[in-house]
Design a protein around this motif. Structure first.
Motif, short mmCIF file in Angstrom:
data_model
loop_
_atom_site.label_atom_id
_atom_site.label_comp_id
_atom_site.label_asym_id
_atom_site.label_seq_id
_atom_site.Cartn_x
_atom_site.Cartn_y
_atom_site.Cartn_z
N LEU A 86 0.84 -1.19 0.00
CA LEU A 86 0.00 0.00 0.00
C LEU A 86 0.88 1.24 0.00
O LEU A 86 1.77 1.39 0.84
N ALA A 87 0.61 2.13 -0.95
CA ALA A 87 1.37 3.38 -1.04
C ALA A 87 0.62 4.49 -0.31
O ALA A 87 -0.61 4.51 -0.29
N PRO A 88 1.33 5.42 0.30
CA PRO A 88 0.68 6.58 0.93
C PRO A 88 -0.10 7.38 -0.11
O PRO A 88 0.27 7.44 -1.28
N ASP A 89 -1.19 7.99 0.31
CA ASP A 89 -1.99 8.81 -0.60
C ASP A 89 -1.16 9.97 -1.14
O ASP A 89 -0.37 10.58 -0.41
N GLY A 90 -1.33 10.26 -2.43
CA GLY A 90 -0.71 11.42 -3.03
C GLY A 90 0.76 11.26 -3.34
O GLY A 90 1.42 12.25 -3.67
N ILE A 91 1.31 10.06 -3.29
CA ILE A 91 2.73 9.87 -3.58
C ILE A 91 2.91 9.58 -5.07
O ILE A 91 2.12 8.86 -5.68
N THR A 92 3.95 10.14 -5.66
CA THR A 92 4.25 9.90 -7.06
C THR A 92 5.11 8.63 -7.20
O THR A 92 5.69 8.14 -6.24
N VAL A 93 5.18 8.17 -8.44
CA VAL A 93 5.99 6.97 -8.71
C VAL A 93 7.44 7.21 -8.33
O VAL A 93 8.08 6.38 -7.67
N GLU A 94 7.99 8.35 -8.72
CA GLU A 94 9.39 8.63 -8.42
C GLU A 94 9.65 8.68 -6.92
O GLU A 94 10.66 8.15 -6.43
N ASP A 95 8.71 9.29 -6.17
CA ASP A 95 8.89 9.37 -4.72
C ASP A 95 8.78 7.98 -4.09
O ASP A 95 9.47 7.68 -3.11
N LEU A 96 7.90 7.15 -4.63
CA LEU A 96 7.78 5.78 -4.10
C LEU A 96 9.08 5.01 -4.33
O LEU A 96 9.61 4.37 -3.41
N VAL A 97 9.60 5.09 -5.54
CA VAL A 97 10.84 4.37 -5.85
C VAL A 97 11.99 4.90 -5.00
O VAL A 97 12.83 4.12 -4.52
N ALA A 98 12.00 6.20 -4.76
CA ALA A 98 13.07 6.81 -3.95
C ALA A 98 13.07 6.29 -2.52
O ALA A 98 14.12 6.30 -1.85
#
Length: 262
Positions: A86-98
């Motif tokens: 589960l990803a945090p709301d409002g997170i971008t792909v780049e921020d998730l990968v980072a």
């Protein structure tokens, strides 16, 4: 052995899902864990990764009890792709990968060019570079899965645990991702993956662990485990196993009505 377990009992709220499990994962191997739904594959993987504490027994990472190691040390050695991430709301792909670079950060080591390179390479090889600015919750299931895989790759750990990494992917992206894991394995990365497709396990893995009802039924090279008797014992699936004409690996052909091939 880079990862091993002995006398392992694991489950939820003290109720065992699996009992007295033992396994060894050799450094540089590609291990596939197979078995029917609800047999304990994912729970075993969570226990091996330290997300869950075992009810009994031991999990060793590099020969040391994994639950005694500092969290950052484990995170630099072992990357995990869970089944339901589960990803945090409002997170971008780049921020998730980072976020895969967090284990490499500290009070005296902040974001660096090495971090930028790791994130860019992870997004490129998983095909999500053009989605860098998109919100994760706006992606399709397949795109989201590839973004999570990119995050694990950006972590740059020598050991990767993957729980059904091809979920939501079409056949072309499944093969593309498995080829990526195979390439990482050839380059020295140790891979442990829960896979549903027996033919994928037979083609890409060097070791196959077959589970049923929380126990390991068979453990060994694909040709020993992906065998007619074992497949029927584990999955209640009559089949024929032949040589794959492309790879030479075992190829499972399920039998239809009256014991004939469909």
């Amino acid at each position: 052995m880079v990862l091993s377990a002995s006398g392992l009992s694991f489950g939820y709220r003290g109720e065992p899902v699996g009992e007295d499990v033992g396994l060894d994962v050799a450094e540089g191997s590609f291990t596939a864990i197979i078995g029917p739904n609800a047999c304990g594959k994912s729970t075993l993987l969570r226990t091996l990764s330290r997300l869950m504490k075992p009810i009994a027994g031991h999990v060793l990472l590099d020969g040391r009890e994994i639950n005694d190691l500092p969290s950052r040390q484990v995170a630099r050695r072992l990357g995990l792709l869970p089944q339901t991430a589960l990803a945090p709301d409002g997170i971008t792909v780049e921020d998730l990968v980072a976020r895969g670079r967090h284990p490499h950060q500290s009070a005296w080591r902040q974001w660096s060019r090495a971090d930028e390179r790791a994130v860019a390479e992870a997004m490129a090889v998983t095909g999500v570079a053009d989605l860098a600015d998109r919100l994760v919750d706006e992606l399709s299931g397949g795109q989201r899965q590839r973004a999570w895989v990119a995050m694990v790759l950006a972590q740059e750990t020598p050991l990767m645990l993957l729980d059904e990494p091809t979920t939501f992917l079409d056949i072309a992206h499944q093969i593309e991702l498995l080829e990526l894991f195979a390439r990482l394995n050839r380059d020295g990365r140790t891979i442990v993956a829960v896979l549903h497709d027996l033919n994928h396990a037979a083609r890409y893995a060097s070791q196959v662990i077959a589970m049923r009802d929380g126990r390991i039924v068979a453990d060994g090279p694909p040709r020993e485990v992906i065998a007619e008797q074992v497949v029927e014992q584990v999955f209640d699936l009559p089949c024929r196993v032949i040589d794959d004409p492309v790879s030479g690996a075992p190829l499972v052909l399920p039998l239809g009505s009256y014991g004939r091939l469909p």
